[in-house]
Design a protein around this motif. Structure first.
Motif, PDB file in Angstrom:
ATOM      1  N   ALA A  33      39.771  49.314  55.184  1.00 43.52           N
ATOM      2  CA  ALA A  33      41.244  50.592  55.697  1.00 43.52           C
ATOM      3  C   ALA A  33      42.728  49.698  54.847  1.00 43.52           C
ATOM      4  N   GLY A  34      42.259  48.610  55.164  1.00 43.70           N
ATOM      5  CA  GLY A  34      43.606  47.243  54.569  1.00 43.70           C
ATOM      6  C   GLY A  34      43.399  47.896  53.130  1.00 43.70           C
ATOM      7  N   PHE A  35      42.524  47.267  52.244  1.00 46.14           N
ATOM      8  CA  PHE A  35      42.484  47.417  50.910  1.00 46.14           C
ATOM      9  C   PHE A  35      43.167  48.509  50.402  1.00 46.14           C
ATOM     10  N   LEU A  36      42.654  50.015  51.097  1.00 46.04           N
ATOM     11  CA  LEU A  36      42.657  50.971  50.668  1.00 46.04           C
ATOM     12  C   LEU A  36      44.604  51.591  50.695  1.00 46.04           C
ATOM     13  N   ILE A  37      44.987  50.989  52.325  1.00 49.55           N
ATOM     14  CA  ILE A  37      46.008  51.521  53.080  1.00 49.55           C
ATOM     15  C   ILE A  37      47.368  51.197  51.771  1.00 49.55           C
ATOM     16  N   TYR A  38      46.942  49.892  50.690  1.00 52.65           N
ATOM     17  CA  TYR A  38      47.974  49.188  49.805  1.00 52.65           C
ATOM     18  C   TYR A  38      47.682  49.674  48.715  1.00 52.65           C
ATOM     19  N   GLY A  39      46.563  49.891  48.340  1.00 48.10           N
ATOM     20  CA  GLY A  39      46.181  51.218  46.945  1.00 48.10           C
ATOM     21  C   GLY A  39      47.395  52.012  47.225  1.00 48.10           C
ATOM     22  N   PHE A  40      46.713  52.546  48.633  1.00 48.80           N
ATOM     23  CA  PHE A  40      47.669  54.632  48.852  1.00 48.80           C
ATOM     24  C   PHE A  40      49.302  54.222  48.899  1.00 48.80           C
ATOM     25  N   ALA A  41      49.496  53.084  49.471  1.00 56.82           N
ATOM     26  CA  ALA A  41      50.932  52.538  49.512  1.00 56.82           C
ATOM     27  C   ALA A  41      51.466  51.866  48.484  1.00 56.82           C
ATOM     28  N   PHE A  42      50.746  51.340  48.606  1.00 61.16           N
ATOM     29  CA  PHE A  42      52.179  50.486  46.898  1.00 61.16           C
ATOM     30  C   PHE A  42      51.057  51.359  45.599  1.00 61.16           C
ATOM     31  N   SER A  43      49.531  50.509  44.918  1.00 64.18           N
ATOM     32  CA  SER A  43      48.935  50.621  43.765  1.00 64.18           C
ATOM     33  C   SER A  43      47.678  50.345  43.793  1.00 64.18           C
ATOM     34  N   PHE A  44      46.791  50.930  43.510  1.00 63.96           N
ATOM     35  CA  PHE A  44      45.386  50.946  42.701  1.00 63.96           C
ATOM     36  C   PHE A  44      44.894  49.427  41.837  1.00 63.96           C
ATOM     37  N   GLU A  45      46.800  49.125  41.144  1.00 70.01           N
ATOM     38  CA  GLU A  45      46.548  48.556  39.790  1.00 70.01           C
ATOM     39  C   GLU A  45      45.399  47.111  39.382  1.00 70.01           C
ATOM     40  N   PRO A  46      46.773  46.390  41.009  1.00 73.38           N
ATOM     41  CA  PRO A  46      45.651  45.669  41.304  1.00 73.38           C
ATOM     42  C   PRO A  46      44.007  44.818  41.785  1.00 73.38           C
ATOM     43  N   PHE A  47      43.289  45.801  42.168  1.00 69.00           N
ATOM     44  CA  PHE A  47      42.028  46.595  42.166  1.00 69.00           C
ATOM     45  C   PHE A  47      41.639  46.494  40.889  1.00 69.00           C
ATOM     46  N   THR A  48      41.462  44.978  40.551  1.00 70.95           N
ATOM     47  CA  THR A  48      40.357  45.125  38.989  1.00 70.95           C
ATOM     48  C   THR A  48      39.299  45.304  39.015  1.00 70.95           C
ATOM     49  N   PRO A  49      38.431  45.071  38.149  1.00 70.75           N
ATOM     50  CA  PRO A  49      36.727  45.299  37.617  1.00 70.75           C
ATOM     51  C   PRO A  49      36.576  44.547  38.712  1.00 70.75           C
ATOM     52  N   LEU A  50      37.110  43.137  38.602  1.00 71.01           N
ATOM     53  CA  LEU A  50      36.648  41.998  38.666  1.00 71.01           C
ATOM     54  C   LEU A  50      36.462  41.871  40.567  1.00 71.01           C
ATOM     55  N   PHE A  51      37.768  41.890  40.781  1.00 72.36           N
ATOM     56  CA  PHE A  51      38.515  42.288  42.168  1.00 72.36           C
ATOM     57  C   PHE A  51      37.043  42.966  43.134  1.00 72.36           C
ATOM     58  N   LEU A  52      37.481  44.254  42.277  1.00 73.66           N
ATOM     59  CA  LEU A  52      36.148  45.494  42.929  1.00 73.66           C
ATOM     60  C   LEU A  52      34.781  44.779  43.366  1.00 73.66           C
ATOM     61  N   THR A  53      34.140  44.136  41.690  1.00 73.73           N
ATOM     62  CA  THR A  53      32.322  44.261  42.425  1.00 73.73           C
ATOM     63  C   THR A  53      33.010  42.216  43.124  1.00 73.73           C
ATOM     64  N   VAL A  54      34.108  41.689  43.681  1.00 76.42           N
ATOM     65  CA  VAL A  54      33.469  40.357  44.231  1.00 76.42           C
ATOM     66  C   VAL A  54      34.309  40.716  45.673  1.00 76.42           C
ATOM     67  N   GLN A  55      34.824  41.751  46.101  1.00 76.32           N
ATOM     68  CA  GLN A  55      34.792  42.623  47.519  1.00 76.32           C
ATOM     69  C   GLN A  55      33.508  42.897  47.722  1.00 76.32           C
ATOM     70  N   ILE A  56      32.839  44.046  46.633  1.00 72.68           N
ATOM     71  CA  ILE A  56      31.991  45.262  47.201  1.00 72.68           C
ATOM     72  C   ILE A  56      30.886  43.883  47.347  1.00 72.68           C
ATOM     73  N   LEU A  57      30.514  42.703  46.437  1.00 78.40           N
ATOM     74  CA  LEU A  57      29.586  42.123  46.652  1.00 78.40           C
ATOM     75  C   LEU A  57      29.764  41.361  48.384  1.00 78.40           C
ATOM     76  N   LEU A  58      30.782  41.083  48.657  1.00 82.43           N
ATOM     77  CA  LEU A  58      31.313  40.163  50.075  1.00 82.43           C
ATOM     78  C   LEU A  58      31.011  40.936  50.875  1.00 82.43           C
ATOM     79  N   PHE A  59      31.579  41.979  51.151  1.00 82.78           N
ATOM     80  CA  PHE A  59      31.124  43.234  52.213  1.00 82.78           C
ATOM     81  C   PHE A  59      29.671  43.403  52.172  1.00 82.78           C
ATOM     82  N   ILE A  60      29.088  43.334  51.321  1.00 86.74           N
ATOM     83  CA  ILE A  60      27.390  43.563  51.746  1.00 86.74           C
ATOM     84  C   ILE A  60      27.063  42.399  51.784  1.00 86.74           C
TER      85      ILE A  60
END
Length: 160
Positions: A33-60
């Motif tokens: 939710a914190g990540f999504l709030i940032y994305g919707f409020a500011f930008s999803f641009e910083p969420f690169t494929p590498l960032f998303l991959t790392v975060q998803i692996l850490l979530f899992i």
């Protein structure tokens, strides 16, 4: 308005850590939710494929560590599936029944009671399983604190 969004992001991250003590709260979802709030409020641009991959692996990994840590400890101590379920129920109910100390007492009592009632094991064996579940909980919680801090740190590194 930016301050409000940053406050909400910070609040979501704080709640994700509170969820480590009150497991009924979906801590991982508050991180997202914190990540999504940032994305919707500011930008999803910083969420690169590498960032998303790392975060998803850490979530899992947060889910895997949580489940496997407790299951491993129960098995290592000779506990049953009943003890695993008992410790899980105790983990969820404990903090609400006995504030603060319930987070450790709940899984212990849940595992011990389950072993005594459903497996008809002796007190010494049941207590050993209970201690194992508490040690597993503490160990996995420390791993989850580190992982969540890493995820949040990486988030701030990307966006700031």
């Amino acid at each position: 308005m930016d301050y409000l969004f940053w406050f909400l992001i910070g609040l979501a991250f704080v709640i994700s850590f509170i969820a480590l003590i009150y497991p009924i709260l979906p801590g991982v979802l508050f991180l997202a939710a914190g990540f999504l709030i940032y994305g919707f409020a500011f930008s999803f641009e910083p969420f690169t494929p590498l960032f998303l991959t790392v975060q998803i692996l850490l979530f899992i990994s947060l889910f895997v560590v949580d489940y496997l840590g407790n299951a491993y400890a129960v098995k290592k101590k000779g506990g049953s599936k009943a003890a695993l379920w008992g410790s899980t129920i105790g983990l969820i109910a404990g903090p609400f029944v006995i504030p603060v100390a319930g987070i450790l007492i709940g899984p212990f009592l849940g595992a011990v009671i389950a072993e005594l009632l459903f497996q008809r094991k002796g007190m010494k064996s049941a207590v050993s399983v209970g201690i194992g579940t508490v040690l597993a909980f503490v160990g996995t919680t420390l791993i989850k604190v580190f992982t969540q801090a890493l995820m949040i740190g990486y988030f701030y590194y990307q966006v700031l």
